[in-house]
Design an enzyme around this catalytic site. Structure first.
Site, PDB file in Angstrom:
ATOM      1  N   GLU A  55     -25.896   4.029   3.765  1.00 60.06           N
ATOM      2  CA  GLU A  55     -27.280   4.330   4.094  1.00 60.06           C
ATOM      3  C   GLU A  55     -28.123   4.532   2.833  1.00 60.06           C
ATOM      4  OE1 GLU A  55     -24.793   6.577   7.271  1.00 60.06           O
ATOM      5  OE2 GLU A  55     -24.518   5.720   5.267  1.00 60.06           O
ATOM      6  N   SER A 170      16.275 -16.586   0.141  1.00 58.36           N
ATOM      7  CA  SER A 170      15.016 -16.503   0.879  1.00 58.36           C
ATOM      8  C   SER A 170      13.815 -16.942   0.052  1.00 58.36           C
ATOM      9  CB  SER A 170      14.782 -15.068   1.362  1.00 58.36           C
ATOM     10  OG  SER A 170      14.662 -14.184   0.271  1.00 58.36           O
ATOM     11  N   LEU A 206       6.761  -4.913  -6.094  1.00 62.71           N
ATOM     12  CA  LEU A 206       5.905  -4.314  -5.067  1.00 62.71           C
ATOM     13  C   LEU A 206       4.504  -3.995  -5.576  1.00 62.71           C
ATOM     14  CD1 LEU A 206       8.361  -1.926  -3.165  1.00 62.71           C
ATOM     15  CD2 LEU A 206       7.734  -4.275  -2.616  1.00 62.71           C
ATOM     16  N   GLU A 295       6.873  -3.770   3.850  1.00 62.87           N
ATOM     17  CA  GLU A 295       7.460  -5.014   3.354  1.00 62.87           C
ATOM     18  C   GLU A 295       8.974  -4.911   3.235  1.00 62.87           C
ATOM     19  OE1 GLU A 295       5.680  -7.889   0.846  1.00 62.87           O
ATOM     20  OE2 GLU A 295       4.162  -6.448   0.188  1.00 62.87           O
TER      21      GLU A 295
END
Length: 387
Positions: A55, A170, A206, A295
């Site tokens: 505002e 992976s 991370l 994660e």
């Protein structure tokens, strides 16, 4: 509610979204000021904690044109003095005649602005595009209403739901574009949580590493790294302890903590299979962590789901098939089809060759309160990490 109200509130919501990732532990807020003729005179959003509120930014831009005009605000103007003054007073001083509010402020310390404005003769209309405004402010609203951080579970998998091959490899199932998007997701979170299985298997950093040219959120504190490690097995050489970002290691209250973990360790109640995840989120809430990104591996994700502690799911699906290997999600408390965790699609977006899926629980699903204790940490079978 007029078509003009919808138009200008939708613009205010878009402005509020510009503050995502930077305002914690404050909400994101957007504001649009119209002059008495209905023309836009000023716009603003809350960009960072301790900075001017939406505002105030919009009123500064509007100047005298705000007098007799209308303010559209995504969250009820605050009525308290903290690092900044009350926005209700700023609107009164500017002479605004009407204030349109999307969401009432659930924080008792700041609420009451609408009532103050009404007492001084300002017309206040509430409830305009409430659902849309709550969506953009979901993390902060969860933080205040539920008394815990908002939790997002992120995973990456093939279209048949495999997060790793049968031999355990992976990296990388998803594309560089998807991995870059994950770093943006991290940068917008207050904490990134992984289990000890992830740390031992992949040694992730991370941290949020954004590509050159990508704006960095103006957050008050760096993203906190959290390791769920009930038996205090995090190695001294683990990259999560490299000092690049602060790290918290959640250990069981009866664990023997080695010297290298002592500066990072917080003791929490042990439950079967790990530590109490409700206690973990309470600890993070006490540290003013508003949003958490999970994660960890499939077991940790399953435990959060089982406890009803997942508010959003972000999945990255690669156009690939494995047919065998680790699943993206472990046991999550659904042993029969009637216990299935039902979700709703909020977004389906191509990211490079992959798809990003954003899903939220149905009102009676995984967002509901769970039992008081929780289960396992991540196992040695992990989902692919953007380490």
């Amino acid at each position: 509610m007029t078509s003009a109200d919808i138009l200008h509130m939708r613009r205010a919501i878009a402005l509020a979204a510009r503050g995502l990732g930077g305002t914690s532990p404050n909400p994101v807020v957007g504001c649009v000021i119209l002059d008495p003729s209905g023309e836009v005179a000023g716009e603003g959003f809350h960009a960072y904690a301790g900075g001017p509120h939406a505002e105030v930014v919009a009123l500064r831009e509007a100047g005298e044109r705000a007098r007799g005009g209308t303010a559209y605000v995504t969250l009820e103007p605050c009525n308290h003095t903290g690092r900044t003054g009350p926005c209700s007073a700023a609107l009164l001083e500017a002479g605004v005649a009407r204030v349109v509010v999307a969401v009432s402020d659930p924080n008792p310390k700041a609420a009451g602005g609408a009532a103050v404005l009404r007492r001084h003769g300002v017309v206040v209309d509430e409830g305009v595009l409430t659902a849309e405004a709550e969506e953009v402010n979901a993390a902060w609203l969860t933080y205040v209403r539920a008394g815990r951080p908002h939790v997002t579970w992120k995973f990456a998998a093939t279209v048949d739901g495999r997060s790793a091959a049968e031999d355990g490899t992976s990296q990388w199932i998803t594309s560089p574009e998807a991995r870059a998007d994950v770093h943006r997701l991290r940068a917008g979170s207050d904490a990134v949580v992984a289990g000890i299985g992830t740390v031992l298997a992949d040694d992730p950093r991370l941290t949020a590493r954004l590509a050159a040219g990508v704006p960095v959120p103006a957050r008050a504190a760096p993203v906190l790294r959290v390791v769920v490690d009930s038996d205090a097995r995090t190695p001294a050489a683990a990259r999560v302890l490299d000092g690049e970002a602060p790290t918290l290691v959640a250990v069981a209250e009866d664990a023997t903590v080695p010297a290298h973990l002592s500066p990072h360790a917080v003791r929490l109640p042990r439950v079967p299979g790990g530590i109490d995840l409700h206690a973990l989120l309470a600890e993070l809430h006490g540290r003013q962590v508003v949003s958490v990104l999970i994660e960890g591996g499939p077991t940790l994700a399953g435990a959060f789901l089982r406890e009803g502690l997942v508010d959003r799911v972000v999945g990255y699906l690669a156009p690939a098939l494995l047919g065998a290997g680790a699943a993206a999600l472990g046991p999550a408390g659904a042993s029969t089809i009637t216990e299935i965790h039902r979700l709703e699609f909020a977004e389906v977006t191509p990211v490079g060759p992959d798809l990003r899926l954003v899903l939220r629980p149905k009102s009676s699903g995984i967002a509901s309160s769970g039992p008081a204790s929780s289960g396992p940490e991540s196992s040695s079978l992990q989902s692919p990490k953007e380490s």
